[in-house]
Design a protein around this motif. Structure first.
Motif, PDB file in Angstrom:
ATOM      1  N   GLY A 195     -18.348   0.939   3.184  1.00  0.00           N
ATOM      2  CA  GLY A 195     -17.215   0.261   3.929  1.00  0.00           C
ATOM      3  C   GLY A 195     -15.835   0.636   3.959  1.00  0.00           C
ATOM      4  O   GLY A 195     -15.715   1.142   2.564  1.00  0.00           O
ATOM      5  N   VAL A 196     -14.971   0.893   4.783  1.00  0.00           N
ATOM      6  CA  VAL A 196     -13.785   1.310   4.880  1.00  0.00           C
ATOM      7  C   VAL A 196     -12.794   0.706   5.731  1.00  0.00           C
ATOM      8  O   VAL A 196     -13.252   0.230   6.665  1.00  0.00           O
ATOM      9  CB  VAL A 196     -13.848   3.169   5.268  1.00  0.00           C
ATOM     10  N   ARG A 197     -11.752   0.969   5.507  1.00  0.00           N
ATOM     11  CA  ARG A 197     -10.486   0.133   6.340  1.00  0.00           C
ATOM     12  C   ARG A 197      -9.203   1.124   6.283  1.00  0.00           C
ATOM     13  O   ARG A 197      -8.956   1.639   5.097  1.00  0.00           O
ATOM     14  CB  ARG A 197     -10.162  -1.196   6.048  1.00  0.00           C
ATOM     15  N   THR A 198      -8.547   1.345   7.347  1.00  0.00           N
ATOM     16  CA  THR A 198      -7.371   2.089   7.188  1.00  0.00           C
ATOM     17  C   THR A 198      -6.083   0.894   7.381  1.00  0.00           C
ATOM     18  O   THR A 198      -6.322   0.159   7.939  1.00  0.00           O
ATOM     19  CB  THR A 198      -7.082   3.048   8.328  1.00  0.00           C
ATOM     20  N   PHE A 199      -5.134   1.351   6.770  1.00  0.00           N
ATOM     21  CA  PHE A 199      -4.021   0.691   6.704  1.00  0.00           C
ATOM     22  C   PHE A 199      -2.641   1.052   7.118  1.00  0.00           C
ATOM     23  O   PHE A 199      -2.699   2.533   6.855  1.00  0.00           O
ATOM     24  CB  PHE A 199      -3.925  -0.335   5.385  1.00  0.00           C
ATOM     25  N   THR A 200      -1.677   0.542   7.486  1.00  0.00           N
ATOM     26  CA  THR A 200      -0.418   1.108   7.642  1.00  0.00           C
ATOM     27  C   THR A 200       0.815   0.128   6.819  1.00  0.00           C
ATOM     28  O   THR A 200       0.979  -1.142   7.150  1.00  0.00           O
ATOM     29  CB  THR A 200       0.127   1.079   9.046  1.00  0.00           C
ATOM     30  N   ALA A 201       1.403   0.928   6.038  1.00  0.00           N
ATOM     31  CA  ALA A 201       2.326   0.316   5.221  1.00  0.00           C
ATOM     32  C   ALA A 201       3.819   0.851   5.664  1.00  0.00           C
ATOM     33  O   ALA A 201       4.347   1.846   5.451  1.00  0.00           O
ATOM     34  CB  ALA A 201       2.383   0.574   3.712  1.00  0.00           C
ATOM     35  N   ASN A 202       4.416  -0.088   6.528  1.00  0.00           N
ATOM     36  CA  ASN A 202       5.651   0.403   7.135  1.00  0.00           C
ATOM     37  C   ASN A 202       6.716  -0.303   6.291  1.00  0.00           C
ATOM     38  O   ASN A 202       6.832  -1.772   6.050  1.00  0.00           O
ATOM     39  CB  ASN A 202       5.821  -0.458   8.612  1.00  0.00           C
ATOM     40  N   ARG A 203       7.457   0.270   5.927  1.00  0.00           N
ATOM     41  CA  ARG A 203       8.666  -0.101   4.710  1.00  0.00           C
ATOM     42  C   ARG A 203       9.442  -1.089   5.566  1.00  0.00           C
ATOM     43  O   ARG A 203      10.120  -2.023   4.984  1.00  0.00           O
ATOM     44  CB  ARG A 203       9.420   0.957   4.254  1.00  0.00           C
ATOM     45  N   GLY A 204      10.018  -0.790   6.721  1.00  0.00           N
ATOM     46  CA  GLY A 204      11.031  -1.823   7.604  1.00  0.00           C
ATOM     47  C   GLY A 204      12.077  -2.069   6.837  1.00  0.00           C
ATOM     48  O   GLY A 204      12.759  -0.972   6.168  1.00  0.00           O
ATOM     49  N   ALA A 205      12.724  -3.139   7.243  1.00  0.00           N
ATOM     50  CA  ALA A 205      14.131  -3.347   6.746  1.00  0.00           C
ATOM     51  C   ALA A 205      14.112  -3.897   5.272  1.00  0.00           C
ATOM     52  O   ALA A 205      15.184  -4.084   4.495  1.00  0.00           O
ATOM     53  CB  ALA A 205      14.884  -4.503   7.645  1.00  0.00           C
ATOM     54  N   ASN A 206      12.841  -4.360   4.724  1.00  0.00           N
ATOM     55  CA  ASN A 206      12.830  -4.985   3.520  1.00  0.00           C
ATOM     56  C   ASN A 206      12.725  -3.902   2.277  1.00  0.00           C
ATOM     57  O   ASN A 206      12.183  -2.939   2.676  1.00  0.00           O
ATOM     58  CB  ASN A 206      11.598  -5.990   3.608  1.00  0.00           C
ATOM     59  N   SER A 207      13.215  -4.108   1.241  1.00  0.00           N
ATOM     60  CA  SER A 207      13.219  -3.301   0.287  1.00  0.00           C
ATOM     61  C   SER A 207      11.754  -3.543  -0.709  1.00  0.00           C
ATOM     62  O   SER A 207      11.382  -4.457  -0.859  1.00  0.00           O
ATOM     63  CB  SER A 207      14.486  -3.407  -0.807  1.00  0.00           C
ATOM     64  N   ASP A 208      11.233  -2.336  -0.766  1.00  0.00           N
ATOM     65  CA  ASP A 208       9.842  -2.332  -1.545  1.00  0.00           C
ATOM     66  C   ASP A 208       8.911  -3.493  -1.073  1.00  0.00           C
ATOM     67  O   ASP A 208       8.454  -4.296  -1.795  1.00  0.00           O
ATOM     68  CB  ASP A 208      10.113  -2.703  -3.036  1.00  0.00           C
ATOM     69  N   PRO A 209       8.577  -3.435   0.084  1.00  0.00           N
ATOM     70  CA  PRO A 209       7.554  -4.447   0.825  1.00  0.00           C
ATOM     71  C   PRO A 209       6.267  -4.216   0.052  1.00  0.00           C
ATOM     72  O   PRO A 209       5.824  -3.044  -0.373  1.00  0.00           O
ATOM     73  CB  PRO A 209       7.470  -4.052   2.381  1.00  0.00           C
ATOM     74  N   PHE A 210       5.379  -5.252   0.148  1.00  0.00           N
ATOM     75  CA  PHE A 210       3.907  -5.224  -0.224  1.00  0.00           C
ATOM     76  C   PHE A 210       3.066  -5.803   0.764  1.00  0.00           C
ATOM     77  O   PHE A 210       3.658  -6.679   1.446  1.00  0.00           O
ATOM     78  CB  PHE A 210       3.980  -5.759  -1.722  1.00  0.00           C
ATOM     79  N   PHE A 211       1.666  -5.550   0.791  1.00  0.00           N
ATOM     80  CA  PHE A 211       0.951  -5.963   1.782  1.00  0.00           C
ATOM     81  C   PHE A 211      -0.441  -6.259   1.005  1.00  0.00           C
ATOM     82  O   PHE A 211      -0.834  -5.713   0.240  1.00  0.00           O
ATOM     83  CB  PHE A 211       0.609  -4.767   3.058  1.00  0.00           C
ATOM     84  N   ASN A 212      -1.110  -7.337   1.469  1.00  0.00           N
ATOM     85  CA  ASN A 212      -2.294  -7.649   1.126  1.00  0.00           C
ATOM     86  C   ASN A 212      -3.507  -6.716   1.821  1.00  0.00           C
ATOM     87  O   ASN A 212      -3.091  -6.695   3.006  1.00  0.00           O
ATOM     88  CB  ASN A 212      -2.722  -9.141   1.323  1.00  0.00           C
ATOM     89  N   ILE A 213      -4.394  -6.151   1.183  1.00  0.00           N
ATOM     90  CA  ILE A 213      -5.430  -5.504   1.981  1.00  0.00           C
ATOM     91  C   ILE A 213      -6.562  -6.025   1.326  1.00  0.00           C
ATOM     92  O   ILE A 213      -7.044  -6.445   0.476  1.00  0.00           O
ATOM     93  CB  ILE A 213      -5.316  -3.994   1.585  1.00  0.00           C
ATOM     94  N   ARG A 214      -7.557  -5.697   2.516  1.00  0.00           N
ATOM     95  CA  ARG A 214      -9.124  -6.209   2.192  1.00  0.00           C
ATOM     96  C   ARG A 214     -10.284  -5.356   2.705  1.00  0.00           C
ATOM     97  O   ARG A 214      -9.708  -5.036   3.834  1.00  0.00           O
ATOM     98  CB  ARG A 214      -9.252  -7.604   2.548  1.00  0.00           C
ATOM     99  N   VAL A 215     -11.167  -4.917   2.021  1.00  0.00           N
ATOM    100  CA  VAL A 215     -12.291  -4.184   2.684  1.00  0.00           C
ATOM    101  C   VAL A 215     -13.627  -4.919   2.369  1.00  0.00           C
ATOM    102  O   VAL A 215     -13.716  -5.322   1.076  1.00  0.00           O
ATOM    103  CB  VAL A 215     -12.222  -2.698   2.118  1.00  0.00           C
TER     104      VAL A 215
END
Length: 281
Positions: A195-215
């Protein structure tokens, strides 16, 4: 609770000839203890955690697959009843469920060496050096019967340092499974992508952003063998940087040079659930 108690009744119906106790204090099963509590003429045949009491003339062997034990009220003997409706989708309640969840505080700093942003992944490809395995994510499960249904879910946090609109990184995380023999871990080539998923972590205007990921994935039951042990690994790989080159990206831990989340907040969870038909039908 209804399904769990039903399973207990169906499992023991062909085995119980006298007394059976399921609880935290097996000493309560002694004849003296039971007689003292219930009297010599009303010793119960089955007790489940002291919350369910069955006594009287109930004959356990009369219970059939797909039936539940029904209470008919005070002064009335319980009877077996066939369950109708959605519960029949569980194939006469003959499934055994195993679920275990593991958490891991190690995590990985994803190498700043992108592989290929257009790379396509295929099921059963081997665990190559392009993938970084999350240390401590290795877990095992054992198949007891043929044709099981096994669900595996990986959840974590991706943390990327810095900020900047249209800057960030693309990455992928995959679930790899290998058949295990003996006590040593299989080689990386033995682990196959399930099982696999691809993700994009866009830093944007926020400093040190974080994202929940799930596979999540469901294993092909035809590839799982009876009485066989398997091992699971989680691997991640950086596919591409965009808008910047030197980007700190971590999976399951805080990214280097950041302070807005902790390793505990970003930790990885792995859940393995196994359903098996206990009658092999």
């Amino acid at each position: 609770m209804k399904a769990y108690f039903t399973y207990i009744i169906l499992s023991v119906s062909s085995l119980v000839y006298s007394q059976l106790y399921i609880g935290n204090d097996p000493e309560q099963l002694t004849e003296a203890k039971l007689s003292q509590t219930y009297g010599t003429s009303e010793v119960p045949s089955l007790i489940v955690d002291d919350n369910v009491l069955v006594k009287g003339k109930l004959i356990f062997k009369e219970g059939q697959p797909g039936q539940v034990l029904r209470s008919n009220g005070p002064g009335q003997e319980p009877t077996w009843q066939t369950v109708l409706g959605q519960i029949q989708r569980l194939e006469n309640l003959n499934y055994l469920l195993y679920t275990q969840t593991f958490d891991n505080l190690t995590g990985i700093n994803l190498d700043n060496a992108p592989t290929n942003p257009t790379l396509k992944y295929t099921i059963d490809q081997s665990l190559s050096s392009n993938w970084q395995v999350i240390a401590g994510s290795n877990q095992e499960f054992t198949v007891q019967r043929n044709n099981p249904t096994v669900y595996i879910t990986f959840e974590s946090v991706a943390h990327i340092a810095g900020s900047g609109t249209d800057t960030g990184a693309m990455f992928a995380c995959g679930i790899f499974v290998a058949q295990k023999t003996g006590t040593s871990s299989p080689s990386n080539a033995d682990f196959k992508l399930k099982g696999v998923r691809t993700f994009t972590a866009n830093r944007g205007a926020n400093s040190d952003p974080f994202f929940n990921i799930r596979v999540s994935t469901i294993l092909d039951k035809s590839t799982l063998l009876e009485n066989q042990k398997y091992e699971v690994k989680i691997g991640c790989t950086r596919r591409e940087n965009f808008g910047a080159t030197n980007i700190s990206l971590a999976i399951g831990k805080a990214a280097t040079g950041t302070s807005n989340i902790s390793n505990t907040t970003a930790r990885t969870f792995l859940k393995i659930s196994r359903y098996e038909n206990t009658t092999n039908q």
